[in-house]
Scaffold this active site. Structure first.
Site, PDB file in Angstrom:
ATOM      1  CG  ASP A  10      20.074  27.455  -0.205  1.00 43.04           C
ATOM      2  OD1 ASP A  10      19.153  28.163  -0.641  1.00 43.04           O
ATOM      3  OD2 ASP A  10      20.985  27.887   0.531  1.00 43.04           O
ATOM      4  CG  LEU A  11      21.814  30.579  -5.658  1.00 41.02           C
ATOM      5  CD1 LEU A  11      22.691  29.844  -6.670  1.00 41.02           C
ATOM      6  CD2 LEU A  11      20.887  31.553  -6.398  1.00 41.02           C
ATOM      7  CG  ASP A  12      21.633  33.387  -2.007  1.00 37.62           C
ATOM      8  OD1 ASP A  12      22.359  33.762  -2.932  1.00 37.62           O
ATOM      9  OD2 ASP A  12      20.431  33.704  -1.923  1.00 37.62           O
ATOM     10  CB  THR A  18      25.173  35.473  -2.807  1.00 38.54           C
ATOM     11  OG1 THR A  18      24.624  34.198  -2.520  1.00 38.54           O
ATOM     12  CG2 THR A  18      25.495  35.585  -4.272  1.00 38.54           C
ATOM     13  CE  LYS A  46      24.960  32.906   6.513  1.00 41.20           C
ATOM     14  NZ  LYS A  46      26.097  32.142   7.039  1.00 41.20           N
ATOM     15  N   GLY A  47      18.471  32.177   4.448  1.00 43.68           N
ATOM     16  CA  GLY A  47      17.356  31.305   4.056  1.00 43.68           C
ATOM     17  C   GLY A  47      15.990  31.980   4.140  1.00 43.68           C
ATOM     18  NE  ARG A  50      14.421  41.000  -2.504  1.00 44.46           N
ATOM     19  CZ  ARG A  50      14.075  41.077  -3.781  1.00 44.46           C
ATOM     20  NH1 ARG A  50      13.354  42.094  -4.205  1.00 44.46           N
ATOM     21  NH2 ARG A  50      14.449  40.162  -4.635  1.00 44.46           N
ATOM     22  CB  SER A 115      17.162  29.492  -4.281  1.00 46.06           C
ATOM     23  OG  SER A 115      17.453  30.792  -3.813  1.00 46.06           O
ATOM     24  CB  ALA A 116      14.264  32.006  -0.254  1.00 49.33           C
ATOM     25  CB  SER A 117      17.434  34.224  -4.148  1.00 50.32           C
ATOM     26  OG  SER A 117      17.765  35.379  -4.899  1.00 50.32           O
ATOM     27  CG  ASN A 119      17.941  39.117  -7.011  1.00 54.53           C
ATOM     28  OD1 ASN A 119      17.518  39.830  -7.924  1.00 54.53           O
ATOM     29  ND2 ASN A 119      17.882  39.464  -5.743  1.00 54.53           N
ATOM     30  CE  LYS A 146      14.936  27.192   0.797  1.00 64.86           C
ATOM     31  NZ  LYS A 146      16.336  27.389   0.383  1.00 64.86           N
ATOM     32  CD  GLU A 170      18.711  25.347   2.620  1.00 61.30           C
ATOM     33  OE1 GLU A 170      19.505  26.099   3.220  1.00 61.30           O
ATOM     34  OE2 GLU A 170      17.797  25.779   1.905  1.00 61.30           O
ATOM     35  CG  ASP A 171      23.610  28.364   3.528  1.00 60.18           C
ATOM     36  OD1 ASP A 171      22.513  28.207   2.953  1.00 60.18           O
ATOM     37  OD2 ASP A 171      24.108  29.486   3.743  1.00 60.18           O
TER      38      ASP A 171
HETATM   39  C1  BG6 Z   1      18.007  33.336   0.364  1.00 56.03           C
HETATM   40  C2  BG6 Z   1      19.044  34.026   1.236  1.00 56.03           C
HETATM   41  O1  BG6 Z   1      18.639  32.403  -0.463  1.00 56.03           O
HETATM   42  O2  BG6 Z   1      17.324  34.291  -0.453  1.00 56.03           O
HETATM   43  C3  BG6 Z   1      18.389  35.116   2.066  1.00 56.03           C
HETATM   44  O3  BG6 Z   1      19.644  33.062   2.111  1.00 56.03           O
HETATM   45  C4  BG6 Z   1      17.650  36.085   1.137  1.00 56.03           C
HETATM   46  O4  BG6 Z   1      19.362  35.778   2.827  1.00 56.03           O
HETATM   47  C5  BG6 Z   1      16.641  35.312   0.284  1.00 56.03           C
HETATM   48  O5  BG6 Z   1      16.975  37.067   1.900  1.00 56.03           O
HETATM   49  C6  BG6 Z   1      15.869  36.206  -0.699  1.00 56.03           C
HETATM   50  O6  BG6 Z   1      16.775  36.690  -1.652  1.00 56.03           O
HETATM   51  P1  BG6 Z   1      16.458  37.835  -2.717  1.00 56.03           P
HETATM   52  O7  BG6 Z   1      17.635  37.741  -3.659  1.00 56.03           O
HETATM   53  O8  BG6 Z   1      15.165  37.469  -3.403  1.00 56.03           O
HETATM   54  O9  BG6 Z   1      16.383  39.115  -1.980  1.00 56.03           O
HETATM   55 MG    MG Z   2      21.375  29.475   1.714  1.00 56.08          MG
END
Ligand code: BG6
Ligand code: MG
Length: 216
Positions: A10-12, A18, A46-47, A50, A115-117, A119, A146, A170-171
């Protein structure tokens, strides 16, 4: 000998802290909406994706909004968040991360990001971590959040490694559940109370070594 052939990260909260920037950006939005939003509430985000994060904040405030307004608010929060992470440097990589990525790679383990992000690429580029990964699956490539295992199963498929030979770092509670749902091993980063479903919990990758993969 370990049966582990791939590590999925996982990233964040695992590679970089972050979560504090997500919190600051959501807090600014919550303040604008007159919703009380605390660090304890933030744990629930967390996880989580958005849009789901925004929905949790609106639930806390007892506010209902139409989809168009929700999209605009999520976009607003993201622009503040992106302003923070645009300034990230390699100094903000969590302790032990690069050492463990190098160790795993030099021992022929495949490495993936899960990662779900949306970004993720901006963050990995700013931290100069992109080249460690054989596969990068992020929020732009998955449709199910997730604890659905999609993000990790896609990573394993790209690496051509069976789930039972993968370990997920994973956190988030939802992330550990996703690893379990994928039929993978899991190592929690953080508190053993929250991450009780993980095979092993450590406080950060600085505590990680190859021996710990052998007991999975
Ligand atoms: C996850 C974070 O990695 O990414 C969440 O733990 C976050 O808190 C999710 O909402 C989505 O991230 P982003 O950067 O696409 O808004
Ligand atoms: Mg995380």
């Amino acid at each position: 000998m370990t049966k582990i052939k791939a590590c999925i990260f996982d990233l964040d909260g695992v590679l970089v802290d972050t979560a504090k920037y997500h919190f600051l950006a959501w807090k600014k939005l919550a303040d604008e909406l007159n919703i009380e939003f605390t660090k304890k509430h933030n744990e629930r985000l967390k996880g989580v994706s958005r849009m789901r994060s925004l929905e949790i904040i609106l639930e806390i405030g007892g506010i209902k909004l139409d989809d168009e307004t929700k999209l605009q608010l999520a976009e607003k929060k993201n622009s503040w968040y992106v302003a923070y992470i645009s300034k990230l440097t390699a100094d903000e990589i969590l302790p032990g991360v690069e050492e463990f990525l190098k160790l795993a790679k030099s021992n022929n383990l495949k490495l993936a990001l899960g990662s779900a992000s949306k970004n993720s690429m901006l963050i990995l580029n700013n931290l100069k971590l992109v080249d460690y990964f054989d596969s990068i699956i992020d929020g732009t490539k998955v449709s199910k959040a997730k604890p659905n295992p999609e993000v990790f199963l896609k990573g394993a498929a790209e690496l051509k490694i069976k789930p039972e030979h993968c370990v997920v770092f994973e956190d988030a509670e939802a992330g550990i559940e996703a690893a379990v749902n994928a039929g993978m091993h899991s190592i929690g980063i953080g508190s053993p109370e929250i991450l009780s479903k993980a095979d092993l919990v450590i406080s950060g990758l600085h505590e990680m070594n190859l021996d710990k993969l052998c007991v999975l």
